[in-house]
Write a protein that holds these residues in place. Structure first.
Motif, PDB file in Angstrom:
ATOM      1  N   ARG A  29       0.830  -1.205   0.000  1.00  0.00           N
ATOM      2  CA  ARG A  29       0.000   0.000   0.000  1.00  0.00           C
ATOM      3  C   ARG A  29       0.869   1.262   0.000  1.00  0.00           C
ATOM      4  N   ARG A  30       1.906   1.265   0.821  1.00  0.00           N
ATOM      5  CA  ARG A  30       2.751   2.460   0.920  1.00  0.00           C
ATOM      6  C   ARG A  30       3.598   2.659  -0.333  1.00  0.00           C
ATOM      7  N   VAL A  31       4.062   1.564  -0.918  1.00  0.00           N
ATOM      8  CA  VAL A  31       4.833   1.692  -2.163  1.00  0.00           C
ATOM      9  C   VAL A  31       3.923   2.190  -3.292  1.00  0.00           C
ATOM     10  N   TYR A  32       2.681   1.734  -3.298  1.00  0.00           N
ATOM     11  CA  TYR A  32       1.725   2.222  -4.306  1.00  0.00           C
ATOM     12  C   TYR A  32       1.482   3.718  -4.144  1.00  0.00           C
ATOM     13  N   LEU A  33       1.285   4.158  -2.901  1.00  0.00           N
ATOM     14  CA  LEU A  33       1.106   5.598  -2.659  1.00  0.00           C
ATOM     15  C   LEU A  33       2.346   6.380  -3.084  1.00  0.00           C
ATOM     16  N   GLN A  34       3.506   5.797  -2.836  1.00  0.00           N
ATOM     17  CA  GLN A  34       4.752   6.438  -3.259  1.00  0.00           C
ATOM     18  C   GLN A  34       4.809   6.569  -4.783  1.00  0.00           C
ATOM     19  N   ALA A  35       4.381   5.508  -5.485  1.00  0.00           N
ATOM     20  CA  ALA A  35       4.387   5.547  -6.943  1.00  0.00           C
ATOM     21  C   ALA A  35       3.400   6.592  -7.465  1.00  0.00           C
ATOM     22  N   LEU A  36       2.222   6.678  -6.848  1.00  0.00           N
ATOM     23  CA  LEU A  36       1.213   7.623  -7.310  1.00  0.00           C
ATOM     24  C   LEU A  36       1.626   9.068  -7.058  1.00  0.00           C
ATOM     25  N   SER A  37       2.488   9.273  -6.052  1.00  0.00           N
ATOM     26  CA  SER A  37       2.846  10.651  -5.685  1.00  0.00           C
ATOM     27  C   SER A  37       4.029  11.200  -6.486  1.00  0.00           C
ATOM     28  N   GLN A  38       4.732  10.330  -7.204  1.00  0.00           N
ATOM     29  CA  GLN A  38       5.916  10.839  -7.912  1.00  0.00           C
ATOM     30  C   GLN A  38       5.587  11.248  -9.352  1.00  0.00           C
TER      31      GLN A  38
END
Length: 330
Positions: free
Chosen positions: A321-330
């Motif tokens: 979940r956190r890696v996905y949020l990281q991907a969406l934010s970059q």
């Protein structure tokens, strides 16, 4: 049981020596030292638990040629499915499985001390006395994790070489997932043809080098996995599949013994694009979990992400979940 993608740690070559005979209680250090310097040949039974709960027992021959690193040369040969006639469909299926995943069975499918300092911090070792295994004197030990979402390992360790002759993996409720049992053991090896991964593998010193090697795709990222603070980056590799031409960045994380991987495959299409859950721009994580494996898959900006580890490690849901949020934010 579905194999997990990725490879183990690579250390710089060292001078090859032979193990020193000892009947003392094994330690994490002595088991790691055996990986560095001990040649051996084992005929063994590897037992898999299928999704329906049935157990499949496969007989295999493992030949290991130590090279002074934590990645010894080896040859893993499928011999038979116990109880199945040669040429049966099940036998053919398992032969193909070994052809495809033999490297992973050896590298990730058994107990391994990947980092001695981390292993000593995150696990304790308990001696349960002398046993006989494969006609040899061995010590039975339990490697117990400090966290409840990791495997408990019961291991019969050869007294002379510190090579495991029996490995059983349990959860904290003592449910057995899989085991490997030596039938015969020899502390030597004949010349072998090493088993190789099905993909071309290039080791990378750091994320920046891997990013450059892959021509700096926009969606590739250096994951933040602080939610699993006891795991740190172990190694990075780029896998180039000669069949479909796809390139993958495989990042392996370890607590010293356990391991999980984050695999990023570049230049892919969204596999969830046509699902109802993806309507109106919603973001979807696909998840598979059984007692043996956790696998979570998601997609962003032409990169498919695959987070995989043992079934016990429920924290992988939050890692994904956190890696996905990281991907969406970059």
């Amino acid at each position: 049981m579905a194999p997990v993608l990725g490879q183990g740690v690579t250390n710089a070559p060292a001078a090859k020596t032979k193990a020193v005979s000892t009947s003392s209680i094994p330690t994490l250090a002595s088991m790691q030292q055996a990986v560095l310097n001990q040649d051996y040949t084992i005929e063994q039974l590897r037992r898999f638990k299928e999704e329906n709960g049935n157990i499949v027992t496969v007989r295999e021959l493992l030949e290991v040629d130590a090279n002074g690193t934590l990645r010894p040369d080896f040859e893993l040969t499928f011999l038979e499915v116990v109880g199945e006639p040669p040429g049966s469909q099940l036998t053919q299926d398992w032969q193909q499985t070994y052809n495809r995943y033999g490297t992973l069975f050896f590298r990730q499918g058994a107990f391994n001390v990947r980092d001695l300092v981390k292993a000593s911090t995150n696990y304790s070792l308990h001696d349960f006395g002398i046993v006989i295994r494969a006609g040899r004197l061995a010590r039975r030990v339990v490697v117990f994790p400090n966290a409840i979402d990791k495997a408990i390992w019961l291991i019969d360790v050869d007294s002379l070489t510190s090579v495991p002759l029996f490995i059983a993996e349990f959860d904290h409720s003592l449910n057995l997932f899989a085991n490997i049992e030596a039938v015969t053991f020899t502390s030597t090896v004949q010349p072998i043809t090493p088993t190789l991964p099905t993909s071309n593998v290039t080791a990378m010193p750091d994320f920046a080098s891997a990013q450059t090697f892959l021509n700096s795709p926009a969606g590739l990222l250096n994951p933040n996995v602080m939610v699993a603070i006891d795991y740190t980056l172990d190694n990075l590799e780029v896998h180039d599949d000669p069949i479909n031409g796809r390139k993958k960045l495989v990042m392996s994380y370890t607590d010293g013994i356990d391991q999980f991987m984050i695999v990023q495959t570049v230049n892919t299409v969204d596999p969830f694009a046509n699902l109802p859950s993806s309507a109106s721009g919603a973001h979807t994580i696909g998840r598979f979990r059984d007692p043996a494996i956790s696998a979570l898959v998601f997609w962003d900006d032409q990169v498919a992400f695959h987070v995989a580890g043992r079934g016990l490690l429920k924290r992988l849901d939050e890692v994904a979940r956190r890696v996905y949020l990281q991907a969406l934010s970059q």
